[in-house]
Design a protein around this motif. Structure first.
Motif, PDB file in Angstrom:
ATOM      1  N   LYS A  41       0.815  -1.213   0.000  1.00 17.81           N
ATOM      2  CA  LYS A  41       0.000   0.000   0.000  1.00 17.81           C
ATOM      3  C   LYS A  41       0.853   1.269   0.000  1.00 17.81           C
ATOM      4  N   ASN A  69      -2.309  -7.980  -4.973  1.00 16.91           N
ATOM      5  CA  ASN A  69      -3.374  -7.132  -4.435  1.00 16.91           C
ATOM      6  C   ASN A  69      -3.527  -5.862  -5.279  1.00 16.91           C
ATOM      7  N   ASP A  70      -4.726  -5.520  -5.592  1.00 17.13           N
ATOM      8  CA  ASP A  70      -5.102  -4.254  -6.257  1.00 17.13           C
ATOM      9  C   ASP A  70      -4.764  -4.140  -7.744  1.00 17.13           C
ATOM     10  N   GLY A  86     -10.578  -5.051  -4.247  1.00 17.18           N
ATOM     11  CA  GLY A  86     -11.482  -4.539  -3.227  1.00 17.18           C
ATOM     12  C   GLY A  86     -12.669  -3.850  -3.879  1.00 17.18           C
ATOM     13  N   ASP A  89     -11.600  -1.094  -6.244  1.00 16.73           N
ATOM     14  CA  ASP A  89     -10.635  -1.372  -7.311  1.00 16.73           C
ATOM     15  C   ASP A  89     -11.374  -1.560  -8.642  1.00 16.73           C
TER      16      ASP A  89
HETATM   17 MG    MG Z   1      -7.683  -3.222  -3.043  1.00 18.65          MG
END
Ligand code: MG
Ligand code: TZP
Length: 211
Positions: A41, A69-70, A86, A89
């Motif tokens: 992140k 992730n992402d 998420g 996203d």
């Molecule tokens: Mg995400």
């Protein structure tokens, strides 16, 4: 969409562990992990791309799968096994059309309604949480608890379901008792870098009875 998930699903965190994604992946695999998500992140996209590339290099020859992730773009560029998205996203339908049918797509949900909604999406597994309070996620959604996890288990039928948020040695079995496919763990696994391999292997044996 017939994904077999391991009972323990680790996610890397370079800040909490103080070591690179690749080093975490190496230690997690040594402890028995077969599916690992890379979550970053804070680094720039370039730095995440580079550190994820190193981690994929470690995982591929060892037969472990890597989920990014992402970042659909990074998953695609590295031919990673999949992506975890998420609510804010890229929509899973679009990720599916970019990554193709063989990619693993995971999707985070934080309420029973969101989990029900995810059943209409082309996702291989649904994540639900935070089950317990967590220090790892900045600005986490409201804690959902075990009862609500049971409700989501019922609502998701045989779609693979993973639980996330504040899972540790004290509550792991209560989470797996709900019938979820996997317990996702960050802090409990990677916060002490010297113990990553040992803790992974301890959690894997604790959960082996659920296989
Ligand atoms: Mg995400
Ligand atoms: N999403 C919901 S809770 C969470 C994420 C990414 C953090 C989980 O980390 P930990 O350390 O296992 O509580």
């Amino acid at each position: 969409m017939n994904l077999e998930l391991p009972r323990i699903y680790p996610i890397t965190d370079a800040r909490i562990s103080g070591i690179s994604h690749a080093e975490q992946v190496e230690r997690l695999i040594a402890g028995g992990a077969s599916l690992i998500q890379l979550r970053e992140k804070y680094a720039s996209p370039r730095d995440f791309y580079e550190s994820a590339a190193e981690a994929v290099e470690i995982a591929k020859p060892r037969g472990a799968r890597i989920i990014i992730n992402d970042r659909v773009d990074i998953a695609l560029a590295l031919k990673a096994d999949g992506v975890h998205l998420g609510q804010d996203d890229m929509p899973p339908e679009m990720a599916r059309s970019i990554l193709g049918d063989s990619a693993i797509i995971g999707f985070s949900t934080h309420s029973v309604e969101q989990a029900r909604g995810a059943m209409n999406l082309p996702v291989d597994y649904i994540a639900y949480g935070p089950i317990f309070p967590t220090q790892t996620k900045e600005d986490p959604d409201e804690v959902v608890g075990l009862e609500s996890l049971c409700e989501v288990r019922d609502a998701t039928g045989d779609r693979p379901l993973v639980a996330i948020g504040g899972i540790n040695e004290n509550n792991l079995l209560s989470v797996l008792d709900t019938g979820v496919d996997s317990a996702v763990m960050i802090g409990a696994l990677v916060s002490d870098p010297a113990k990553i391999e040992g803790r992974m292997s301890e959690f894997a044996s604790l959960s082996a009875v659920y296989r």
